[in-house]
Write an enzyme that holds these catalytic residues in place. Structure first.
Site, PDB file in Angstrom:
ATOM      1  N   GLU A  67       0.802  -1.235   0.000  1.00 54.23           N
ATOM      2  CA  GLU A  67       0.000   0.000   0.000  1.00 54.23           C
ATOM      3  C   GLU A  67       0.833   1.283   0.000  1.00 54.23           C
ATOM      4  O   GLU A  67       0.637   2.164   0.844  1.00 54.23           O
ATOM      5  CB  GLU A  67      -0.968   0.003   1.192  1.00 54.23           C
ATOM      6  N   GLU A 112      -5.767 -11.105  -1.381  1.00 48.64           N
ATOM      7  CA  GLU A 112      -6.582 -10.968  -0.158  1.00 48.64           C
ATOM      8  C   GLU A 112      -8.062 -11.005  -0.521  1.00 48.64           C
ATOM      9  O   GLU A 112      -8.854 -10.167  -0.081  1.00 48.64           O
ATOM     10  CB  GLU A 112      -6.246  -9.653   0.565  1.00 48.64           C
TER      11      GLU A 112
HETATM   12  C1  XIL Z   1      -5.834  -6.937   8.277  1.00 47.92           C
HETATM   13  C2  XIL Z   1      -6.106  -8.160   9.111  1.00 47.92           C
HETATM   14  O1  XIL Z   1      -7.060  -8.966   8.469  1.00 47.92           O
HETATM   15  C3  XIL Z   1      -6.610  -7.743  10.463  1.00 47.92           C
HETATM   16  O2  XIL Z   1      -6.758  -8.877  11.293  1.00 47.92           O
HETATM   17  C4  XIL Z   1      -5.631  -6.748  11.092  1.00 47.92           C
HETATM   18  O3  XIL Z   1      -6.151  -6.260  12.259  1.00 47.92           O
HETATM   19  C5  XIL Z   1      -5.371  -5.580  10.158  1.00 47.92           C
HETATM   20  O4  XIL Z   1      -4.931  -6.072   8.924  1.00 47.92           O
HETATM   21  N1  XIL Z   1      -4.946  -5.047   3.661  1.00 47.92           N
HETATM   22  C6  XIL Z   1      -3.864  -5.803   4.038  1.00 47.92           C
HETATM   23  C7  XIL Z   1      -4.001  -6.751   5.171  1.00 47.92           C
HETATM   24  O5  XIL Z   1      -2.812  -5.788   3.371  1.00 47.92           O
HETATM   25  O6  XIL Z   1      -2.790  -6.930   5.869  1.00 47.92           O
HETATM   26  C8  XIL Z   1      -5.096  -6.331   6.110  1.00 47.92           C
HETATM   27  O7  XIL Z   1      -5.252  -7.352   7.079  1.00 47.92           O
HETATM   28  C9  XIL Z   1      -6.381  -6.063   5.370  1.00 47.92           C
HETATM   29  C10 XIL Z   1      -6.190  -4.970   4.373  1.00 47.92           C
END
Ligand code: XIL
Length: 360
Positions: free
Chosen positions: A166, A273
């Site tokens: 990001e 994701e």
């Molecule tokens: C999220 C996790 O799912 C949560 O459990 C944590 O509290 C915060 O991070 N983008 C990403 C991930 O790259 O690492 C994130 O994961 C969700 C959004």
């Protein structure tokens, strides 16, 4: 799938092997997912030509019911938080390896790949780095040491790292003004990729982000960075598209356009994701057959689109969680949703069968 990366030229440290052995002993005693599959429904890992992953937590690994589904259905793991800097990085040269070691050990035991998520992320930066007391040179050296130590420790057990997560702003497609950019300069992303490559000549290096699908300026900025990397010989092997989407959004053509841009540049594509919201409008209080079907259709589109990518560029599709009841989106969005492949009872949903059908 080769899980211990035996092609490595560098000997693994004895400490690491000792920790791995301990973690293995503490782990499950079940068989690997490649043994005869007599489960109640077909397992994705056995049907798919590309890796299918899931984000897990070490809590899930302690639950026998979760363990069973995870190792039977999937062949790639991402840690939901275990491999992020906020968990690992305790101080300069000080690390909390325990949670990440549990994940790599479980993966090894069950013939699964580990995707490392993530080395640098503004949202997972420990306070001593965020408020670093020292010169810019010392900051750069600290980041370099962290990347080197983490990548080196997992040389044999992690196939790929999201090196930076990001890096771009939402609005204007500029680089986010993170502490890394402030301290290491505008070329900090390239530096991080170089540090990771120096630590391991073979590990795959990914840039991972959200929003590149629906924000044209963000996508343009990402592709400009990649073109610059490729022109300068900065190592990069793939792009992760987080793919936190909805059953009816964004447009399929927008997803295809960004995937095409990655493929044109010869990079691997990771749907990194994936979750598909069915309640983005907060209109339902329980999953409806219509919305579950709509989620299934979208899942099928994603998988069919993914299969059209040249096989050598298919790094895999990773779901961001196993069961609907554990999805990060419930907290993040502050409303109910059911975005994953398994319901609260760990039963596969229509979207699961859509994924399977699309593999035929
Ligand atoms: C999220 C996790 O799912 C949560 O459990 C944590 O509290 C915060 O991070 N983008 C990403 C991930 O790259 O690492 C994130 O994961 C969700 C959004």
């Amino acid at each position: 799938m080769l899980v211990l990366r035996t092609t490595r030229s560098c000997p693994v440290s004895l400490t690491f092997l000792f920790v791995l052995a301990l973690a293995l002993a503490a782990c499950d005693s079940g068989g690997s997912g490649d043994e005869a599959d007599d489960g109640p429904y077909p397992a994705l890992r056995r049907q798919s030509s590309f890796p299918v992953g899931v984000a897990i937590t070490t809590d899930h690994l302690g639950e026998p019911s979760y363990q069973q589904v995870i190792k039977r259905v999937f062949n790639s793991l991402s840690g939901e938080y275990e491999m992020k800097p906020a968990t690992i990085w305790r101080g300069i040269g000080q690390y909390n390896w325990g949670p990440a070691d549990l994940i790599t050990a479980f993966a090894f035991r069950n013939d699964m790949r580990v995707h490392g998520h993530t080395l640098v992320w503004h949202s997972s930066t420990p306070a001593f780095i965020q408020n670093f007391r020292g010169t810019d040179e010392a900051f750069d050296a600290a980041v370099r040491q962290y990347i080197t130590d983490v990548v080196t420790r997992y040389r044999l057990t992690v196939d790929a790292w999201d090196v930076v997560n990001e890096a771009f702003d939402d609005g204007n497609g500029q680089f986010r003004n993170t502490v890394f950019r402030q301290r290491m300069g505008p070329d900090y992303v390239a530096k991080c990729f170089q540090y990771a490559r120096e630590a391991d000549p073979n590990v795959l290096l990914f840039y991972n982000d959200y929003g590149t699908i629906w924000n044209r300026r963000k996508a343009d900025a990402m592709f400009a960075m990649i073109d610059d990397f490729q022109a300068r010989g900065i190592p990069i092997d793939g792009v992760g598209l987080q793919m936190h989407i909805s059953h009816n959004w964004p447009a399929m053509a927008d997803i295809q356009r960004v995937v095409d841009g990655i493929v044109e540049r010869g990079l691997m594509v990771h749907i990194s994701e994936l979750d598909i919201k069915i309640n983005p409008d907060n209109a339902i209080t329980a999953p409806t057959p219509e919305r579950l079907e709509s989620q299934k259709q979208r899942m099928m589109y994603i998988v069919e689109m993914y299969r059209r990518i040249p096989a050598r560029l298919q790094y895999g599709i990773t779901l961001w969680g196993l069961s609907d009841k554990d999805s990060w989106l419930i907290d993040f969005e502050g409303r109910p949703d059911w975005p994953l492949l398994f319901d609260a009872n760990l039963e596969p949903k229509p979207a699961y069968f859509g994924f399977l059908e699309s593999l035929d």
